[in-house]
Write a protein that holds these residues in place. Structure first.
Motif, mmCIF file in Angstrom:
data_model
loop_
_atom_site.group_PDB
_atom_site.id
_atom_site.type_symbol
_atom_site.label_atom_id
_atom_site.label_comp_id
_atom_site.label_asym_id
_atom_site.label_seq_id
_atom_site.Cartn_x
_atom_site.Cartn_y
_atom_site.Cartn_z
ATOM 1 N N GLU A 68 6.434 -11.581 3.856
ATOM 2 C CA GLU A 68 7.321 -10.836 4.751
ATOM 3 C C GLU A 68 7.714 -9.495 4.148
ATOM 4 O O GLU A 68 7.911 -8.513 4.877
ATOM 5 C CB GLU A 68 8.554 -11.670 5.087
ATOM 6 N N VAL A 69 7.826 -9.413 2.824
ATOM 7 C CA VAL A 69 8.080 -8.128 2.166
ATOM 8 C C VAL A 69 6.916 -7.174 2.445
ATOM 9 O O VAL A 69 7.118 -5.994 2.779
ATOM 10 C CB VAL A 69 8.272 -8.321 0.648
ATOM 11 N N ILE A 70 5.698 -7.678 2.316
ATOM 12 C CA ILE A 70 4.525 -6.842 2.585
ATOM 13 C C ILE A 70 4.495 -6.420 4.053
ATOM 14 O O ILE A 70 4.249 -5.253 4.377
ATOM 15 C CB ILE A 70 3.231 -7.572 2.198
ATOM 16 N N ALA A 71 4.762 -7.359 4.955
ATOM 17 C CA ALA A 71 4.763 -7.048 6.382
ATOM 18 C C ALA A 71 5.797 -5.982 6.717
ATOM 19 O O ALA A 71 5.536 -5.056 7.498
ATOM 20 C CB ALA A 71 5.015 -8.313 7.200
ATOM 21 N N SER A 72 6.977 -6.091 6.122
ATOM 22 C CA SER A 72 8.026 -5.101 6.375
ATOM 23 C C SER A 72 7.619 -3.720 5.875
ATOM 24 O O SER A 72 7.914 -2.702 6.507
ATOM 25 C CB SER A 72 9.326 -5.533 5.698
ATOM 26 N N ALA A 73 6.922 -3.689 4.736
ATOM 27 C CA ALA A 73 6.454 -2.409 4.211
ATOM 28 C C ALA A 73 5.429 -1.778 5.143
ATOM 29 O O ALA A 73 5.466 -0.564 5.398
ATOM 30 C CB ALA A 73 5.868 -2.605 2.818
ATOM 31 N N VAL A 74 4.497 -2.584 5.651
ATOM 32 C CA VAL A 74 3.516 -2.071 6.613
ATOM 33 C C VAL A 74 4.228 -1.481 7.816
ATOM 34 O O VAL A 74 3.936 -0.360 8.256
ATOM 35 C CB VAL A 74 2.539 -3.183 7.034
ATOM 36 N N ASP A 75 5.180 -2.215 8.359
ATOM 37 C CA ASP A 75 5.908 -1.747 9.548
ATOM 38 C C ASP A 75 6.702 -0.480 9.243
ATOM 39 O O ASP A 75 6.825 0.409 10.090
ATOM 40 C CB ASP A 75 6.837 -2.841 10.054
ATOM 41 N N SER A 76 7.267 -0.386 8.035
ATOM 42 C CA SER A 76 8.107 0.761 7.701
ATOM 43 C C SER A 76 7.328 2.067 7.668
ATOM 44 O O SER A 76 7.906 3.145 7.867
ATOM 45 C CB SER A 76 8.784 0.539 6.339
ATOM 46 N N LEU A 77 6.027 1.976 7.409
ATOM 47 C CA LEU A 77 5.216 3.185 7.350
ATOM 48 C C LEU A 77 4.900 3.729 8.741
ATOM 49 O O LEU A 77 4.530 4.891 8.884
ATOM 50 C CB LEU A 77 3.926 2.926 6.571
ATOM 51 N N GLY A 78 5.021 2.899 9.758
ATOM 52 C CA GLY A 78 4.962 3.354 11.141
ATOM 53 C C GLY A 78 3.646 3.941 11.583
ATOM 54 O O GLY A 78 3.608 4.758 12.505
ATOM 55 N N SER A 79 2.550 3.548 10.968
ATOM 56 C CA SER A 79 1.242 4.122 11.324
ATOM 57 C C SER A 79 0.223 3.050 11.676
ATOM 58 O O SER A 79 -0.976 3.249 11.511
ATOM 59 C CB SER A 79 0.721 4.979 10.169
ATOM 60 N N GLY A 80 0.683 1.894 12.109
ATOM 61 C CA GLY A 80 -0.226 0.831 12.476
ATOM 62 C C GLY A 80 -0.651 -0.010 11.290
ATOM 63 O O GLY A 80 -0.023 0.030 10.238
ATOM 64 N N PRO A 81 -1.735 -0.767 11.442
ATOM 65 C CA PRO A 81 -2.174 -1.653 10.359
ATOM 66 C C PRO A 81 -2.503 -0.861 9.102
ATOM 67 O O PRO A 81 -2.939 0.292 9.160
ATOM 68 C CB PRO A 81 -3.417 -2.352 10.932
ATOM 69 N N ALA A 82 -2.292 -1.493 7.949
ATOM 70 C CA ALA A 82 -2.383 -0.789 6.677
ATOM 71 C C ALA A 82 -3.497 -1.327 5.800
ATOM 72 O O ALA A 82 -3.964 -2.464 5.958
ATOM 73 C CB ALA A 82 -1.053 -0.907 5.923
ATOM 74 N N LEU A 83 -3.909 -0.500 4.865
ATOM 75 C CA LEU A 83 -4.711 -0.944 3.737
ATOM 76 C C LEU A 83 -3.744 -1.506 2.704
ATOM 77 O O LEU A 83 -2.842 -0.805 2.238
ATOM 78 C CB LEU A 83 -5.492 0.224 3.137
ATOM 79 N N VAL A 84 -3.901 -2.781 2.360
ATOM 80 C CA VAL A 84 -3.036 -3.437 1.388
ATOM 81 C C VAL A 84 -3.811 -3.591 0.085
ATOM 82 O O VAL A 84 -4.932 -4.112 0.076
ATOM 83 C CB VAL A 84 -2.542 -4.796 1.895
ATOM 84 N N VAL A 85 -3.222 -3.117 -1.005
ATOM 85 C CA VAL A 85 -3.831 -3.170 -2.331
ATOM 86 C C VAL A 85 -2.990 -4.100 -3.191
ATOM 87 O O VAL A 85 -1.830 -3.801 -3.483
ATOM 88 C CB VAL A 85 -3.882 -1.771 -2.976
ATOM 89 N N GLY A 86 -3.542 -5.239 -3.571
ATOM 90 C CA GLY A 86 -2.790 -6.216 -4.345
ATOM 91 C C GLY A 86 -3.416 -6.473 -5.696
ATOM 92 O O GLY A 86 -4.632 -6.703 -5.788
ATOM 93 N N HIS A 87 -2.592 -6.452 -6.744
ATOM 94 C CA HIS A 87 -3.074 -6.710 -8.092
ATOM 95 C C HIS A 87 -2.604 -8.075 -8.586
ATOM 96 O O HIS A 87 -1.413 -8.379 -8.519
ATOM 97 C CB HIS A 87 -2.578 -5.639 -9.068
ATOM 98 N N SER A 88 -3.526 -8.909 -9.069
ATOM 99 C CA SER A 88 -3.204 -10.189 -9.697
ATOM 100 C C SER A 88 -2.336 -11.048 -8.773
ATOM 101 O O SER A 88 -2.770 -11.390 -7.675
ATOM 102 C CB SER A 88 -2.550 -9.933 -11.052
#
Length: 252
Positions: free
Chosen positions: A64-84
């Motif tokens: 949900e933290v990741i989802a909220s960050a995607v929504d906060s950017l306001g530009s539609g679906p995002a490229l998510v970069v996750g480490h480990s």
């Protein structure tokens, strides 16, 4: 907590960066500085880490933290970069929120956490609570400063570490992820690993085979912390992948 910048390249995907075990959004300071010139970008802090240090860890909360960050950017679906750890949390996000995902970069997160592959994780998760946090912090500070330039790691050192969250986080991740998780990712995937990260590269071929739009890219001479070992090469790989992602369908 979000740390971010503004997209300047027309049509470019927003980018959400998800840190690894014990770190915080500050892990991405080299990438934020470079990527925000061309993309709308944010680095999140997972539950139990950084500004969310007091929050209990759970994969539910992490997604949900990741989802909220995607929504906060306001530009539609995002490229998510996750480490480990952030990579496994990003895989779970991809499964739960496919419409919010435009692409996925798995960095140091292409090893199975099931069966015999879970042994190293269990050993570390069991050892950490036995060592005082201040001693672990000093060890980490010395290691990061010995291996990397200050401009790359000083923000991470100043932000501190979340050792208290490590056992709970890996306890939930263990037994949960293997290459089959890739079948739930409805977007192109870049498996981006350090060439020398033998543990977390152990399943990369299986992860790539499990997804029709996945490819592997290695950062030469880099280890598990590839974004520290070779920050420019890591950033360039993310930038190239972002620019290769298919354009969004035109809206009526």
């Amino acid at each position: 907590m979000l740390i971010g910048g503004i997209m300047t390249a027309s049509g470019a995907p927003p980018i959400v960066l998800v840190h690894g075990t014990r770190f915080s959004a500050a892990q991405w300071s080299p990438q934020l500085a470079a990527l925000q010139e061309d993309f709308r970008v944010a680095a999140v802090e997972l539950p139990g880490h950084g500004a969310r240090s007091a929050q209990p860890w759970s994969l539910d909360a992490a997604t949900e933290v990741i989802a909220s960050a995607v929504d906060s950017l306001g530009s539609g679906p995002a490229l998510v970069v996750g480490h480990s750890l952030g990579g496994y949390a990003s895989l779970e996000f991809a499964r739960r929120h496919p419409a919010r995902l435009r692409g996925l970069v798995l960095a140091g997160a292409s090893a199975s956490t099931r069966g015999r592959w879970a042994t190293p994780y269990r050993w570390v998760a069991g050892l950490v609570p036995r060592i005082p946090a201040d001693k672990l912090a000093r060890w980490n500070d010395r290691l990061l400063r010995r291996l990397h330039p200050p401009e790359v790691v000083e923000a991470t050192i100043l932000a501190g570490y979340a050792f208290h969250t490590l056992p709970a986080a890996w306890d939930e991740v263990l037994g949960r992820f293997d290459a089959s998780a890739m079948r739930h990712v409805a977007a192109p995937v870049l498996i981006l690993n350090g060439e020398k990260d033998t543990v977390f590269r152990s399943g990369e071929a299986d992860f790539a085979r499990a997804h029709p739009q996945a490819r592997i890219e290695l950062i030469p001479r880099a280890g598990h912390l590839a974004n520290f070992d070779a920050p420019d090469a890591f950033t360039d790989a993310v930038r190239r992948f972002a620019r290769e992602l298919p354009a969004l369908p035109a809206r009526d």
